[in-house]
Scaffold this motif. Structure first.
Motif, short mmCIF file in Angstrom:
data_model
loop_
_atom_site.label_atom_id
_atom_site.label_comp_id
_atom_site.label_asym_id
_atom_site.label_seq_id
_atom_site.Cartn_x
_atom_site.Cartn_y
_atom_site.Cartn_z
N GLU A 597 0.84 -1.21 0.00
CA GLU A 597 0.00 0.00 0.00
C GLU A 597 0.87 1.25 0.00
O GLU A 597 0.58 2.23 -0.71
CB GLU A 597 -0.95 -0.02 1.22
CG GLU A 597 -2.01 -1.11 1.16
CD GLU A 597 -2.79 -1.11 -0.14
OE1 GLU A 597 -3.23 -0.02 -0.57
OE2 GLU A 597 -2.91 -2.19 -0.77
N GLU A 601 1.11 4.10 -3.07
CA GLU A 601 0.82 5.50 -2.80
C GLU A 601 1.86 6.41 -3.49
O GLU A 601 1.52 7.45 -4.03
CB GLU A 601 0.83 5.73 -1.29
CG GLU A 601 0.07 6.95 -0.84
CD GLU A 601 -0.11 6.94 0.67
OE1 GLU A 601 0.38 7.88 1.29
OE2 GLU A 601 -0.70 5.98 1.21
N ASN A 616 -5.22 12.01 -7.82
CA ASN A 616 -5.84 11.36 -6.65
C ASN A 616 -6.85 10.29 -7.04
O ASN A 616 -7.61 9.81 -6.21
CB ASN A 616 -6.49 12.41 -5.76
CG ASN A 616 -7.60 13.15 -6.50
OD1 ASN A 616 -7.81 12.92 -7.70
ND2 ASN A 616 -8.31 14.01 -5.79
N THR A 618 -8.43 6.78 -7.65
CA THR A 618 -8.19 5.45 -7.10
C THR A 618 -7.81 4.50 -8.22
O THR A 618 -8.53 4.38 -9.22
CB THR A 618 -9.46 4.92 -6.39
OG1 THR A 618 -9.79 5.83 -5.34
CG2 THR A 618 -9.22 3.53 -5.81
#
Lengths: 831, 227
Positions: A597, A601, A616, A618
């Motif tokens: 994760e 990011e 931003n 997803t």
């Protein structure tokens, strides 16, 4: 949850090619050439061991050995250093003139070749004051018994000197009123004044690669070579200076614990000690262990002795013990003796368990048998409990280091023989007795009765039922006193054991790093050792799944240069806790999911830009592609996205790395247990007393299968190991001399290829454990847990229910049992 | 209080093979045997016969003398088709020469006393425990180890087994497996369709603590089918 790699039955073990081609250099395989040393820069060490169980070294003459040019260590060489501990036991020097068990080291000697080690040992003469000894736990508590320590043979503080009562250093757990419940019960097995005595034997870890250490101090020696493969930008910079201080190659499951032990013992900074617990010149895998039978923890004496020899000699020193030497020191499972009483209602409800368990702690170690007690508390719903553990020191080794299960095999043997005997007295199907009484059948009973802590996730009851049905118990079990079937003199018996063991703790402080390289390769850095249990494959599987990959190809350095997995090197890797207690899948699994994760990011904005979507957005990682959520047709392949990892895009190293750490953030007041059942068919020839395990079905509350082939191998291997415990294995000290009689594979008999059952079938009960990665738990240790009990129950059934109460059930025991049953007219007639 | 004297790791007891109880190790025994042979040789002038290799036609093994049978001697061994010349002690076992002199550490030494089979190699195609095979006897013989296919595949039987081992996950810690693979290779070279009982018998001398015995049977069956 749709999973591509997790649980995929086609994924093969990553390190197996290096093992089947002989390319992996295990620690025991290290020689001067392996490390780039000249032959005269390495010495080989051997131990001089006392044969007596209790003795004091009066005089030791090392002059002949030293005159011949060999380097010798005795107690005097350790005089300036602190004492050390094994487990929670008594402090002592690594080499001591006070001998408390047969095989204890009284001197070490180093020579230029392995052949000369034996010459050197023969030049050392030792004169002993031989003392009286005690081997048996109850003998050791008798008045006038030889005392191992000034305070006696119980752990320090075990008895209150004012009233003679046991204290918290021993262990007693009680609830309800067991005495009254037993007195008023419909059915009692044992009794307040006549409990059933049960005994388990000492068994040995006996892994195939003997424990080994190679130690060297910096100075005239060349810089220690690091792992040759794999490397990555993230791993080539050591976190501690290399070539300074002490370097130890070690067959260990706990390199960082070993580092701390050595630094503490020699009083040097932690980063002056480098412990390497992985194999070299191979992909991933390690210097030994036999899959979660473990190798060793960081506190074994010979690691310190090897380092001391390297310090004294100025050379690299290898301690690669002979098999005999190794069996004198390896991890063992201590013997236990229990006195138990079970009480039940006439309808089959268990109402009380009462008893005491004596643990033979051996000479230097402290209490390790609390898992026995934990299992007795957790296996059945019982309103009245009164159970005690008394650890006793004796003149035996019994070092309870790394090895599958600590007190669980013993505890399960006690529980499951008692449960069968109780069901027999009730004339009730023993499986129905378990289904009526097993703890944790429903969510509201899934808690530890002692602490009140909730089980994290638990379907042990369902796993027991699933195995029972798969085995066909209801048709194979013909009733008490009746074998399942017969064929001439061969009687087929069926039996089983439930299991519920505390395993798979997520260990805070497990740290993993994962890196994606610009060529699409993926690299893992984790201090975990790979000892055969399969974490070298299971952890990449979880990493691949998190990154949306559909195979482990991206970890293959032959396909993606720089990819791979770096293990267990305190100078180069993360501290990823220890490889033991079935903790790896949960601990490193949680960490690698977090690491992925963190990696995503950092990587996502560059991918989003390439996809033409806001930073931003997803992103979904699946099927080797990355795409905005809800729009899989606008994608980059994983390789295309990796190519974005350039300095121009802000990735200075040409890669992106995420770190994940399992912190102290697991749910509070939670305990971790794995349950299920093992069902077994055996064949007993009542004329020859031969026993053979025919088949087994193992039900396992696994949560989620991660590495499918590996999980099946765990079940197969653990069960096979349990066959040895059930039928053959006993590390034996002669009561007349106190000496051990079977430091070898011939006399310490393990299961061989000829003992393997025709089939060992795993039955997985899958669901989502709330704590484990992808819902997984850790099952390695549960695989051998309770096998000895299941075999004992099946052999008992074959013979018309002979009341076995010991492990192992040897051929001699079978002969006795057949005769006893014949004498009583209870041996079922041959058709 | 009893007082006893013990030499080295031993206490003058009787049980063969127990280091804590036996005065004489196997290698020490060999060394003494050699000394006896040398002493005898001094009288009979036969000289060193007891230790002379059956392959002694190899000129390099003639360096041993009757006066110092422990002196290192040069020897040439043919391993995986490659001749290696090294210097050994006459008492050295093949496993140690492979592992320590030639750095062929794929051959393992788990027990060193013929109990586990981890050191199995092929000598002229036959599976042999190398822990109890004197290296001095090996010149002139063809030795095959687990490393045989590592440069080029020269043994297709071994290669088939290695591939099957991966598919069937027949190895966990892996330390015993090279020996078992060599035993299985010897089996399949003589019998390409073995029964389960024949497979078990062929690898019964190979101990495994990880216990994946059933996967071993499956792997050998699959390899046999592929040959």
């Amino acid at each position: 949850m749709s999973l591509a790699v997790v649980g995929n039955p086609n994924i093969t073990r990553r390190d197996i090619p290096s093992k089947v081609t002989g390319q992996l250099v295990f620690t025991y395989d290290i020689n001067p050439a392996t490390l780039g040393l000249a032959n005269d820069q390495m010495l080989y060490m051997g131990m001089v061991r006392c044969p007596y169980p209790n003795a004091i070294v009066k005089k030791i003459d090392t002059s002949a050995a030293e005159a011949a040019g060999y380097v010798v260590l005795t107690e005097a060489d350790f005089a300036e250093y602190n004492l050390m501990y094994v487990g929670s036991g008594q402090p002592h020097a690594p080499i001591s003139n006070t001998v408390l068990y047969p095989g204890q080291v009284v001197a070490a000697v180093a020579a230029p070749t392995t052949d000369e080690v034996e010459d050197a040992i023969s030049l050392i003469t030792v004169e002993y004051d031989v003392q009286p000894f005690v081997l048996d736990v109850q003998d050791a508590l008798a008045p006038n018994a030889p005392q191992l320590f000034p305070a006696g043979n119980l752990p320090p503080g075990a008895v209150n000197p004012e009233n003679g009562m046991f204290t918290a250093a021993t262990l007693r757990i009680a609830w309800g009123d067991a005495d009254s419940a037993i007195a008023s019960a419909d059915v009692v097995v044992g009794g307040l004044n006549s409990p059933i005595e049960l005994n388990t034997a000492v068994i040995q870890q006996a892994e195939m690669e003997p424990w080994c250490d190679v130690a060297m101090w910096s100075g005239s020696l060349p810089t220690v070579p690091g792992p040759t493969t794999p490397t990555s930008p993230e791993s080539t910079t050591p976190s501690a200076p290399m070539g300074t201080g002490l370097t130890v190659y070690d067959t260990t499951e706990a390199p960082f614990l070993g580092q701390a032990t050595l630094a503490g013992y020699f009083n040097i900074p932690l980063n002056s000690v480098r412990v390497i617990g992985s194999g070299i010149q191979g992909v991933g895998a390690s210097g030994f262990a036999g899959m979660t039978m473990g190798n060793k923890l960081g506190n074994a004496e010979h690691v310190i002795i090897t380092a001391m020899m390297a310090l004294k000699s100025g050379a690299a020193v290898k301690y690669g013990p002979t098999r005999n030497d190794h069996l004198a020191i390896t991890s063992q499972r201590f013997s236990e003796r229990a006195y138990l009483t079970f009480a039940a209602t006439s309808s089959g409800m268990l109402t009380a368990i009462k008893g005491v368990v004596y643990e033979n702690s051996g000479a230097w170690a402290g209490a390790n048998g609390s898992d026995t007690i934990s299992d007795i508390l957790n296996m059945y719903n019982v309103a009245n409990m009164d159970i005690s553990l008394i650890p006793v020191n004796t003149n035996t080794h019994h070092y309870s280091g790394a090895f599958r299960n600590v007190g669980e095999s013993q505890g399960h043997f006690f529980l499951e023989r008692m449960a069968d005997m109780t069901a027999q007295k009730l004339n009730m199907d023993p499986a129905q007795f378990r289904l009526m009484n097993l703890h944790g059948a429903t969510v509201d009973t899934q808690f530890d009765p002692q602490s009140g802590y909730r089980y994290s996730g638990y379907e042990g009851y369902q796993a027991f039922q699933a195995a029972m049905n798969q085995f066909g118990w209801s048709s194979l079990w013909k009733g008490w006193g009746k074998p399942s079937s017969t064929n001439g003199s061969v009687y087929y018996g069926v039996g089983f054991s439930a299991h519920n063991g505390q395993k798979g703790l997520p260990i805070p402080g497990s740290n993993v790093k994962i890196t994606v390289l610009s060529n699409g390769g993926v690299f893992i850095n984790s201090g975990r050792t790979e000892n055969g249990a399969g974490s070298d494959t299971a952890i990449p599987i979880m990493g691949a799944e998190s990154l949306g990959l559909t195979s482990l190809d991206n970890f293959n350095p032959a396909m993606y240069p720089g990819a791979g997995y770096l293990h267990a090197d305190t100078a180069l890797t993360t501290n990823d806790s220890i490889q033991g207690g079935s903790t790896s899948t949960r601990s490193s699994g949680i960490s690698i999911v977090l690491a992925c994760e963190a990696l995503k990011e950092q990587w996502a904005p560059a991918i989003a830009a390439a996809l033409g979507v806001p930073a931003n957005t997803t992103l979904i990682f699946a099927n080797n592609t990355i795409y905005p959520e809800g729009n899989p047709s606008n994608f980059k392949t994983f390789t295309e996205a990796a190519a974005l990892l350039t300095p121009a895009n802000g990735f200075e190293l040409g890669s992106v790395t995420g770190s994940g750490s399992l912190l102290f953030n697991t749910p509070a007041n939670t305990t971790y247990r794995v349950g299920g059942g093992k069902f077994v068919m055996v064949a007993v020839d009542v004329e020859t007393a031969e026993v053979r395990v025919i088949s087994a079905v193992v039900g396992m509350d696994i949560g989620r299968v991660i590495f499918a082939k590996g999980a099946e191998s765990q079940v197969q291997g653990g069960f096979t190991q349990g066959i040895g415990e059930g039928l053959f294995e006993e590390f034996w000290n002669d009561p007349t001399t106190g000496r051990n009689t079977n430091y070898n594979f011939h006399d310490f008999r393990m299961a061989t290829q000829m003992d393997a059952p025709d089939s060992i079938t795993p039955v997985w009960v899958e669901y989502v454990d709330p704590v484990g990665p992808f819902g997984a738990k850790g099952i390695g240790e549960n695989c051998s847990m309770c096998v000895s009990a299941a075999i004992a129950n099946a052999v008992s059934n074959a013979l018309g229910n002979y009341p076995f109460t010991t492990t192992p059930i040897t051929k001699a025991d079978i002969v006795t049992a057949i005769q006893w049953m014949k004498d009583k007219g209870m041996l079922p007639a041959q058709p | 209080m009893e007082s006893e004297k013990a030499e080295g790791s031993s206490a003058g007891s009787e049980q063969e093979g127990n280091i804590l109880q036996t005065k004489m190790s196997r290698r020490t025994f060999l060394k003494l045997s050699a000394a006896t042979a040398a002493a005898t040789a001094a009288v009979t002038t036969v000289g060193g016969i007891a230790l002379k290799s059956r392959g002694a036609s190899n000129a390099q093994s003639t360096a041993q003398t009757t006066t110092d049978l422990f002196a290192a001697v040069p020897i040439t061994l043919t391993v995986n088709g490659i001749p290696y010349t090294t210097t050994i002690e006459p008492r050295d076992m093949l496993v140690n020469v492979l592992r320590e002199n030639l750095s062929l550490t794929g051959t393992k030494r788990p027990c060193d006393r013929m109990e586990c089979g981890g050191c199995t190699v092929l000598i002229d195609g036959k599976a042999v425990y190398s822990c109890t095979t004197l290296a001095m006897r090996m010149p002139g013989h063809s030795i095959e180890t687990i490393e045989a296919n590592n440069i080029t595949v020269t043994d297709s039987t071994l290669a088939a087994l290695q591939a099957a081992w991966v598919t069937y996950d027949a190895s966990q810690c892996g330390y015993c497996q090279p020996g078992r693979l060599m035993a299985a290779t010897a089996l399949l070279k003589n019998n390409t369709s073995p029964t389960v009982d024949q497979i078990k018998a062929a690898v019964a001398g190979n101990l495994c603590r990880c216990g994946t015995y059933n996967h071993v049977i499956a792997a050998i069956q699959a390899a046999a089918a592929s040959l």
